[in-house]
Structure formats: C-alpha cells, structure tokens
Design an enzyme around this catalytic site. Structure first.
Site, short mmCIF file in Angstrom:
data_model
loop_
_atom_site.label_atom_id
_atom_site.label_comp_id
_atom_site.label_asym_id
_atom_site.label_seq_id
_atom_site.Cartn_x
_atom_site.Cartn_y
_atom_site.Cartn_z
N HIS A 149 0.83 -1.21 0.00
CA HIS A 149 0.00 0.00 0.00
C HIS A 149 0.86 1.26 0.00
O HIS A 149 2.09 1.20 0.05
CB HIS A 149 -0.94 0.00 1.21
N CYS A 157 3.11 -4.80 6.61
CA CYS A 157 2.86 -4.65 5.18
C CYS A 157 4.11 -4.14 4.45
O CYS A 157 5.14 -3.87 5.05
CB CYS A 157 1.70 -3.69 4.96
#
Length: 342
Positions: A149, A157
């Site tokens: 992202h 992430c």
C-alpha cells in the site's frame, strides 16, 4: 454516564483496537484514485518493451534491498522487467510472517486476484498479498490484511510512496481488464545469490529460503512466472498433471522428477559458491578477530610499559608507591648559592 453512552463508547473503542490489530487493511470511503489512467510515459515504456497495459504482469519483492519489481509479459510470451520501485517501509526482520501481531512482513509465493485489490484503503491505494496462502496455513501461520500500500507506513505490510502505489495499482487494474485472472507475487528476503545466502548462512530460516529459491531460480532461467503448490509442507513448482496436492501429505514422485536440468545445475553451482563464500567469510572473520586481539595485546603491552616506567621513576625520586606522586620530604635539598652558605 448513561448505560447507552457507555455502550457506544465501548463499541467504538473495540472497533478502533480491531482496526489497529488487523494490519494495514483499513477502509475509507470511495475515491477516484483507483481509476486514474496510466501516464502516457508509462504506456510508451510498456510499448518499448513489446508489452501493453493489458498484458499479464508479475511482481517480485526483495526485503533486504527494499525493492519491488514489476515484470510485464511481452508479445513473444516472455517477461521483461518494467520497473523497480523503492519500498518505503516494511516491518520486522528477514524471514516469513508467523502469527498475527508479530509485525512481520510475509515471504513466499502469493496469487493476487481482483478481489484482493483495495481501492478504498486508508493508505492511499492497496492490494492484499493473499497471506496466509496454502504453505502458510500448513504451518498454522496467522495474519490478516497484509497489504502492499501507500502512505509510507508499515505494521507487517510493504509500504510504497503514494506515487509508486498509484502506478502499480493502475498496472494491475489494466492487466485484469485485459483478461488476466491474477498476477503472481513473489516475496524474497533478498536476491537469492550465493553471496547473500552465505552472508545469512546461520539464519534459522535457511531451509525455508532454499525451498523458495527453487522458484526464484526457475524464474531467473525461464523469465516466466512459476506455478506452485504445496506438499510435505514444502513449496513445489510446475507440478505436472494439474492436480492439487495435499499440503501435509507426501509429495508425488513426479515432483522430484520435474526439476529441469538447468535448475538443478544452477542450484548445484550456487551451493558450491555458497560453501566457498561461507569459508571466505569465516576466514575473514578469523583474521579480523586475530587483528583485533593483536591490537588489544599491543595496547595492553604499551600500558604495562608505561606503568613500569612510571614505577621506575617514582622509585628513583621517592614517589608514592600507589599514586606515583613525588614526596617533597624525601627529595634532596637544593644547594643554596655559595655566598649564602653558613
């Protein structure tokens, strides 16, 4: 405070905590970022590779060097590197994700489908890695909303700049629109060279890394995504027959028989090079330790000589045994000038 208000606050707090624990998958009201067209320079670069926005794609991630690569299929079927992007942030250390909340970014082979795309992410744009996959589940690994992202912030992430994720997201979107059902995501701790493997030879994840290295080697040789499956709690690649395997069961004989000679040769050459590099690193470490010990010994010897000299002069002039300070009462008097002598 009324019971109703307390209930509302408690529910709100629970939702907030859940959002924090869930990883990087927070949702935000819809936006137009997800539909932004590719820049003309991007389309032109794809054309120069012999590819197009609608062509199939593949993504590779390398933790140690913080790189994300997008590969695109060309007109002749092979894949070429379109672009390498700098990963802004990733969490944890080298090695796979094991459990929810360990703030560890995953490693392995994943399949990203349109349903894993998140146009409404709180982190600009995002796509889900697909963790846990079949391999992860075989080991009972847990985790949710492990994304690639934007927003340059990570809790397990892989975070990109907003500009980078906007282009990567658009490339994936156009590839899906072109009729491709998914794209492969390969995540490695580092480029799987003999030198890098030797540098991390004592890491407890080495067995896992050598397992995924076969997929890495196959792609390096063929320049095409590998098909993967899991048996005996191991990744296996390009299994013939098209039948799904039991992740916990024994691998069919056909799995071992399906490793191309080129892949075997590369693996053998890398093993030999790794062993040589491990020996070289051990030799360098031994020499560095010996040199450090030599310097320490020389420093200790110099200190001892200095203390010996100080003791010698202290003894000559009646210096204190412990302090090395000269005692004035024990120093011979300085003779007066001749005319003043009694």
């Amino acid at each position: 405070m009324g019971r109703t208000l307390r209930s509302i606050l408690l529910v709100g707090a629970a939702i907030s905590v859940a959002a924090l624990l869930a990883g990087c998958g927070g949702l935000k009201p819809g936006n137009a970022k997800a539909m932004a067209p590719l820049k003309q320079e991007t389309v032109s670069k794809l054309a120069s590779l012999g590819s197009s926005p609608a062509a199939a794609m593949m993504v590779r991630i390398f933790k140690e060097s913080s790189e994300l690569e997008v590969w695109k299929q060309t007109a002749n079927g092979s894949y070429k590197l379109f672009k390498s992007y700098e990963i802004c942030a990733w969490s944890g250390v080298l090695g796979p994700k094991v459990k929810e909340g360990d703030r560890q970014s995953p490693e392995g082979f994943y399949t990203v489908t349109p349903g894993l795309m998140n146009p409404n992410s709180n982190y600009y744009l995002a796509f889900n890695t697909g963790f846990p996959n079949k391999f992860d589940r075989a080991y009972g690994r847990t985790g949710s909303d492990l994304m690639v992202h934007g927003d340059c912030s990570s809790r397990g992430c892989y975070s990109m700049t907003d500009e980078s994720i906007a282009e990567i997201y658009a490339l994936a979107r156009e590839s899906f629109k072109g009729g491709n059902a998914s794209f492969q995501l390969q995540i490695y701790p580092f480029r799987m060279s003999a030198q890098n493997l030797a540098k991390h030879a004592d890491n407890p994840n080495m067995s896992f890394w050598k397992d995924i290295k076969e997929g890495y080697d196959r792609f390096e040789i063929s320049k095409a995504p590998v098909s993967w499956d899991v048996c005996n709690k191991e990744y296996v690649f390009d299994v013939p027959g098209g039948t799904a395997l039991d992740a916990l069961g024994s691998c069919p004989v056909t799995v071992a028989q399906n490793v191309p000679d080129t892949v075997k040769a590369k693996a053998a050459a890398d093993e030999a090079a790794m062993a040589k590099e491990v020996a070289n690193l051990a030799d360098k470490a031994a020499k560095a330790a010996a040199e450090a010990q030599k310097l320490a010994d020389e420093k200790a010897a110099a200190k001892a000589r200095g203390e010996a000299i100080g003791s010698f002069f202290g003894g000559m002039f009646g210096g204190g045994a412990e302090t090395g300070v000269i005692d004035p009462s024990k120093v011979a008097p300085i003779p007066l000038p001749r005319l003043h002598r009694a």
